[in-house]
Design a protein around this motif. Sequence first.
Motif, short mmCIF file in Angstrom:
data_model
loop_
_atom_site.label_atom_id
_atom_site.label_comp_id
_atom_site.label_asym_id
_atom_site.label_seq_id
_atom_site.Cartn_x
_atom_site.Cartn_y
_atom_site.Cartn_z
N GLY A 53 -8.16 33.49 -4.49
CA GLY A 53 -7.07 32.54 -4.55
C GLY A 53 -7.56 31.12 -4.78
O GLY A 53 -8.77 30.84 -4.79
N LEU A 54 -6.62 30.22 -4.97
CA LEU A 54 -6.94 28.81 -5.24
C LEU A 54 -6.43 27.95 -4.11
O LEU A 54 -5.32 28.14 -3.62
N ARG A 55 -7.25 26.97 -3.70
CA ARG A 55 -6.86 25.96 -2.72
C ARG A 55 -7.32 24.61 -3.26
O ARG A 55 -8.48 24.43 -3.62
N ASP A 56 -6.40 23.63 -3.28
CA ASP A 56 -6.77 22.34 -3.86
C ASP A 56 -5.93 21.24 -3.22
O ASP A 56 -4.72 21.41 -3.03
N PHE A 57 -6.58 20.12 -2.89
CA PHE A 57 -5.87 18.97 -2.34
C PHE A 57 -6.31 17.72 -3.08
O PHE A 57 -7.51 17.41 -3.16
N ASP A 58 -5.33 17.01 -3.66
CA ASP A 58 -5.60 15.81 -4.46
C ASP A 58 -4.85 14.63 -3.84
O ASP A 58 -3.65 14.45 -4.07
N PRO A 59 -5.54 13.79 -3.05
CA PRO A 59 -4.87 12.62 -2.46
C PRO A 59 -5.03 11.39 -3.36
O PRO A 59 -5.86 11.35 -4.26
N SER A 60 -4.21 10.39 -3.07
CA SER A 60 -4.27 9.14 -3.83
C SER A 60 -3.87 7.98 -2.93
O SER A 60 -3.09 8.14 -1.99
N LEU A 61 -4.43 6.80 -3.25
CA LEU A 61 -4.13 5.58 -2.50
C LEU A 61 -3.87 4.47 -3.52
O LEU A 61 -4.68 4.25 -4.42
N PHE A 62 -2.72 3.78 -3.37
CA PHE A 62 -2.33 2.73 -4.31
C PHE A 62 -2.13 1.41 -3.57
O PHE A 62 -1.71 1.37 -2.42
N LYS A 63 -2.42 0.32 -4.28
CA LYS A 63 -2.11 -1.03 -3.78
C LYS A 63 -1.53 -1.82 -4.93
O LYS A 63 -2.12 -1.89 -6.02
N TRP A 78 0.84 -1.20 0.00
CA TRP A 78 0.00 0.00 0.00
C TRP A 78 0.88 1.26 0.00
O TRP A 78 1.94 1.29 0.61
N ALA A 79 0.40 2.28 -0.68
CA ALA A 79 1.10 3.57 -0.72
C ALA A 79 0.07 4.69 -0.71
O ALA A 79 -1.00 4.57 -1.33
N LEU A 80 0.41 5.75 -0.02
CA LEU A 80 -0.48 6.92 0.09
C LEU A 80 0.26 8.14 -0.43
O LEU A 80 1.47 8.30 -0.20
N GLY A 81 -0.43 9.02 -1.16
CA GLY A 81 0.19 10.23 -1.68
C GLY A 81 -0.79 11.38 -1.71
O GLY A 81 -1.99 11.20 -1.49
N GLY A 82 -0.27 12.56 -1.98
CA GLY A 82 -1.15 13.72 -2.04
C GLY A 82 -0.42 14.95 -2.54
O GLY A 82 0.80 15.07 -2.35
N ILE A 83 -1.16 15.83 -3.18
CA ILE A 83 -0.61 17.10 -3.66
C ILE A 83 -1.52 18.23 -3.16
O ILE A 83 -2.75 18.18 -3.38
N PHE A 84 -0.93 19.20 -2.50
CA PHE A 84 -1.68 20.37 -2.03
C PHE A 84 -1.16 21.61 -2.75
O PHE A 84 0.05 21.84 -2.82
N SER A 85 -2.08 22.40 -3.28
CA SER A 85 -1.72 23.63 -4.00
C SER A 85 -2.47 24.81 -3.40
O SER A 85 -3.65 24.71 -3.07
N ALA A 86 -1.77 25.92 -3.27
CA ALA A 86 -2.39 27.16 -2.78
C ALA A 86 -1.70 28.33 -3.46
O ALA A 86 -0.46 28.37 -3.51
N ARG A 87 -2.48 29.24 -3.98
CA ARG A 87 -1.89 30.42 -4.61
C ARG A 87 -2.87 31.58 -4.56
O ARG A 87 -4.09 31.38 -4.45
N THR A 88 -2.32 32.78 -4.62
CA THR A 88 -3.17 33.97 -4.68
C THR A 88 -3.68 34.14 -6.10
O THR A 88 -3.14 33.59 -7.06
N GLY A 89 -4.74 34.93 -6.23
CA GLY A 89 -5.37 35.09 -7.52
C GLY A 89 -4.65 36.08 -8.43
O GLY A 89 -3.96 36.98 -7.95
N PRO A 90 -4.82 35.92 -9.73
CA PRO A 90 -4.25 36.88 -10.69
C PRO A 90 -5.06 38.17 -10.71
O PRO A 90 -6.17 38.23 -10.17
#
Length: 262
Positions: A186-196, A101-113
């Motif tokens: 601004g933008l806030r986003d979290f993309d997790p993942s789970l692998f087996k 098993w493996a767990l991962g994730g990407i979190f992004s945050a930025r101010t707006g244009p």
Amino acid sequence: MSTLLSTADYNGMVMDFSKRLSRGLFLSGAYTWSKNIDQGSTTFSSNETNNGAENPYPFIPRLNRGPSDYDIRHNFVAHFTWDIPASSSFSGASKALLTGWALGGIFSARTGPPFSVSLTADLARTGNRRQRQNGAQRPNFNPAPGCSTNAINPGNPSNYIKTECFSVPAAGEIGNLGRGTLRQPGLRDFDPSLFKTWAFLGEKAKLQFRAEAFNLFNHANFQKGKTTVFDGRGNVIPTATLISPPTLTNAREIQFGLRMNW
């Protein structure tokens, strides 16, 4: 004969880090501060972005000097991966079920244009035929209490722009509000993942189960393009304060899949 020149300036700072910890955990992240200023991020004939604003009087380029359409002052991205430890004593069904098993994730945050507010009519009487179509001319800044050139109500998409902070310039005058003075949310986003992963044929083939989520917390990442605040008669357009769909990211999405490598 004179030549019209356009200039752009960029300043930035980048910091990044990565750390491999014990028990299969890896962390990485990067932060960027930047400031990009130009006299127009579009061509003379078209706007390539929804927040682009043309020059109210193209023969004076400095009237359009301001933040670039793609100016993002703060941008942070972090990700992690964790190969979940399992006991070496597992065998048979317990090994097939509890290892790999493996767990991962990407979190992004930025101010707006940035984006601009504009007028529909050629109030300055420049004779620019593109004014009605592209809304190059901008209003005056009205320094009322609670107002700034970034006249927004953060977190309030139904009343995002403070229209009371702007006024219609007198006939024959170009408004004093600069280009790109307002900022999108601004933008806030979290993309997790789970692998087996299961290995076959002595590691020659691997089957991987994948569970992935996008925008897990279902955060509404709004965007606001160039907005016309006043109509040709100088009246506030009621819908100008609203942020309308589409959002910058989709609503929460979850997907499952199988992948075979050999």
